[in-house]
Design an enzyme around this catalytic site. Structure first.
Site, PDB file in Angstrom:
ATOM      1  N   LYS A  59      22.634  42.199  37.374  1.00  0.00           N
ATOM      2  CA  LYS A  59      21.472  42.960  36.952  1.00  0.00           C
ATOM      3  C   LYS A  59      20.906  43.102  35.708  1.00  0.00           C
ATOM      4  CE  LYS A  59      22.469  46.290  40.929  1.00  0.00           C
ATOM      5  NZ  LYS A  59      22.817  47.638  41.037  1.00  0.00           N
TER       6      LYS A  59
ATOM      7  N   GLU B  41      27.233  50.965  38.311  1.00  0.00           N
ATOM      8  CA  GLU B  41      26.381  50.053  37.715  1.00  0.00           C
ATOM      9  C   GLU B  41      25.051  50.798  37.408  1.00  0.00           C
ATOM     10  OE1 GLU B  41      26.169  45.829  37.662  1.00  0.00           O
ATOM     11  OE2 GLU B  41      27.530  45.692  39.201  1.00  0.00           O
TER      12      GLU B  41
ATOM     13  N   HIS C 126      22.858  52.791  34.017  1.00  0.00           N
ATOM     14  CA  HIS C 126      21.659  52.921  33.417  1.00  0.00           C
ATOM     15  C   HIS C 126      20.935  54.219  33.323  1.00  0.00           C
ATOM     16  CE1 HIS C 126      20.848  48.680  34.116  1.00  0.00           C
ATOM     17  NE2 HIS C 126      21.570  48.873  35.288  1.00  0.00           N
TER      18      HIS C 126
END
Lengths: 334, 334
Positions: free
Chosen positions: A127, A197, A201
Site C-alpha cells: 500500500k 495498516e 494512516h
C-alpha cells in the site's frame, strides 16, 4: 523474437502469509484450472505439496492449531518459515499476502528471495508509497537475479490505479486522480493486519504504533467512531505508481476512504475519478466505480491473480525487474 | 533476456487516412515530445517528412486542394498512395485511420504491408467483429513478417474494452458486459466515413449499402430521426476481443449507443458495465463512465496513441503478431 510463453503450463503458486487475503487467494485459486496452489507459509510454519494444497483443510488446520506448519502431509513447523520455503522447488510465483509491518518488511522479504538465488514471479498488494520506493531500489538486483516483480497489484494500488492509468489516455494532461474507497467488513478480527495498516494512516499514527497496538487497543479506538475509520490524503503508492508510468506528478494523486469494521455493507461506493484536459482543451472527469457487492478480498485477490498470470508470461519471455499495476495488463486466469 | 526498448528514441509515426480521426491524431501528436508525425496518406496522395509534418499546413492543403499530396515539400500525388508510402523509410509505426469500407479493407491494407516486407507497428481503431477475425487469420503472417499489430485500439473497441478486461478481474465469472456509447458531433460531414460505418450497423443496412449512400441520402436518413442514430446489438469487435482474452464468451458482450449528428453534446454518457459473480458468489456490476466533455476524437486517438507506444515497446522487444486492446496496457506518451 523472444520465446512465446507456454499457455498450457499451469502456474504453480505459493502464498506467503495466511491471514484474510492469503486465505481468500487460496479459495479463489482452488476454483481455477490453470493455476495450482502448491505452497503456503505463515509465521510459524509452512506447507508445500506439488499436487496442490486444499484450502479447506489448510484453513481448518490454521484456525485450530495456529499454523499451516501442522498440515499433514507437507507441513513443517519453523520459526524461519520464509527462509525455508524459498528453496523448495516447483513454485513459479508467490503472492506476498504478508502485512507490510514494519514498513520495510516486504523489501526485506524480497532480499531473502534474491539472496537465495530464487527465480520466478513475485506479486504484492502493498500500500505505502515508501514501500514501493524501497522496491524501486531493488530493481537492478531483480533484473540481475531473474525475478519478475509486480508491485501494487491489489485493489488500491492495483485495480483502481490501472483503471486510472488506462482512463488517462483520453487526456493530454492529467489534473487530478482521486481514489475514494469504501470497505465494509463484518469482523475486523479476520483482517487484523489490514486494519492495523489502515490505522497507521490515521493522523497521529504510524506503522510502528499501529503494529504495537493490542486487539483491545484497536477495539477501544473503533468504539470511538462506531467502528468506522475515516482516512484522508493517505500515503498510498497509487501516486508513485502513476508517476512512474509517466501519467502525472504524484502530487496530483490522492487516496482516501472509509472503512466500516462492523458492517459488511460498504459505507460508500469505491471509485476513482480521473480529471484531465483533452487535446481540444476540454476539462472532463472519467469515473470507474466498483459494484458494492464486491468485497475487498475479491477486488484485491482477483486482480493480484491476474497480475500473477501476466507476470508469469513476462517471466517466461525473459522480462525481469520491477513492474507496476499501471504498466502491465493483468491476464485472465481460467 | 529480451532487449529492453530504448525509451529515449522518439517514435516516428505515420497516419493512413486523413479524415476526422487522422487529423485529430495529427493534432494530438504535435503536442507530444516523444512522438514525431512523419508520414500521411489519403486516397489521392501522400506526404513524408523525416523532421515532422505540420498539422496546420497539412489540414489547410487537404481542405483547400483535397489531398495531402499537394504538400510542399514532401507531397506526392498518386492514385496508389498506400502502395507508395509503405516503402518510405523511417516510419516506425502507422495508425490506420482508414474507414474500413468495404469490411475487408483494413485486412487488405495489412496484406500490402506484409507483401512489401515492411516491419514495424500497426494500430487500428477498427469496429466490426468480422474485421478483427480477418486480422486473426493474418496472425501467423504478422509473426513471420515482423509486424506488431494492435487491433481495436480506439474507444470501443479500445478504451472501454480494456476497462472491461481490467474490471473483470474482480470476478470469477463474467455474466454480462454492456457498452453503451453516446456520441455528439456538431458536423457529421467531418466524420463522413465514421457515420457511414455507424449507418451500416442499423437494421436493414450493411457496409456495402452504407458506402454506396450519397451525402444527400445520409442527410435524408438523419432528417427522419432529428439527426440521431440509435444503435443496438451492434456487430462490434469488443465481443471477439474479450473472448480472445479469455474473459467471457462473445455472446455476453453487447454494444449499442446513440449518435447525435447535430449536437456536440453527448445524448448519454458513454459507459461500460461489467457484471460478474465473485468467488464469494456475489453478483455485482462495475461501471466505467467517460466524462461527457471528452470527444470521440479524444477517446479514440488518445488511447490509440498509447497503444502505438506500447506496440513500439513490444516491437523493440521482438514481440510480433496480433495483439488486442484487452491484452496490452497502453503506454503514456509525453
Amino acid at each position: 523474437m523472444a520465446q512465446e510463453p507456454d499457455g498450457n503450463k499451469p502456474l504453480a503458486l505459493g502464498i506467503l502469509g495466511y491471514g484474510g487475503l492469503g486465505q481468500a487467494m487460496a479459495q479463489l485459486v482452488a476454483r481455477r484450472q490453470s493455476v495450482r496452489w502448491v505452497a503456503v507459509a505463515d509465521r510459524k510454519g509452512y506447507g508445500v505439496h506439488p499436487d496442490g494444497l486444499n484450502p479447506l483443510s489448510c484453513q481448518r488446520v490454521y484456525q485450530e492449531r495456529g499454523s499451516v506448519g501442522y498440515l499433514e502431509p507437507g507441513g513443517v513447523l519453523s520459526e524461519t518459515s520464509l527462509a525455508e520455503i524459498i528453496p523448495q522447488p516447483g513454485v513459479n510465483a508467490y503472492f506476498l499476502a504478508l502485512p507490510n509491518l514494519p514498513n520495510t518488511f516486504i523489501a526485506s522479504v524480497v532480499q531473502q528471495f534474491l539472496a537465495q538465488g530464487w527465480r520466478g514471479v513475485l506479486v504484492d498488494a502493498i500500500k505505502r508509497t515508501s514501500a514501493v520506493e524501497q522496491l524501486c531500489n531493488l530493481k537492478p538486483a531483480l533484473v540481475a537475479g531473474g525475478i519478475t516483480y509486480l508491485t501494487g497489484c491489489g485493489a488500491t494500488p492495483g485495480l483502481l490505479t490501472a483503471a486510472a492509468a488506462l482512463a488517462a489516455h483520453s487526456f493530454e494532461e492529467i489534473l487530478q486522480i482521486t481514489i475514494t474507497f469504501g470497505v465494509g467488513i463484518a469482523n475486523w478480527e479476520a483482517y487484523r493486519a489490514t486494519i492495523r495498516e489502515d490505522i497507521a494512516h490515521l493522523p497521529g499514527y504510524d506503522p510502528a504504533q499501529a503494529q504495537a497496538m493490542s486487539d483491545g487497543d484497536i477495539e477501544a479506538l473503533l468504539a470511538q467512531t462506531d467502528g468506522k475509520l475515516y482516512l484522508e490524503n493517505m500515503e498510498h503508492a497509487d501516486d508513485v505508481i502513476l508517476e512512474l508510468a509517466g501519467i502525472c506528478p504524484r502530487q496530483r494523486v490522492t487516496v482516501g476512504g472509509v472503512v466500516d469494521t462492523r458492517n459488511p455493507r460498504k459505507p460508500l461506493s469505491t471509485n476513482v475519478q480521473i480529471t484531465g484536459r483533452t487535446f481540444e482543451n476540454k476539462i472532463a472527469t472519467h469515473t470507474f466505480t466498483l459494484g458494492d457487492e464486491t468485497s475487498m478480498a475479491a477486488n484485491v485477490c482477483g486482480p493480484a491473480l491476474g497480475y500473477l498470470q501476466a507476470g508469469w508470461q513476462l517471466h517466461q519471455q525473459g522480462h525481469f525487474g520491477l513492474f507496476t499495476c499501471a504498466e502491465v495488463m493483468p491476464r485472465w486466469v481460467s
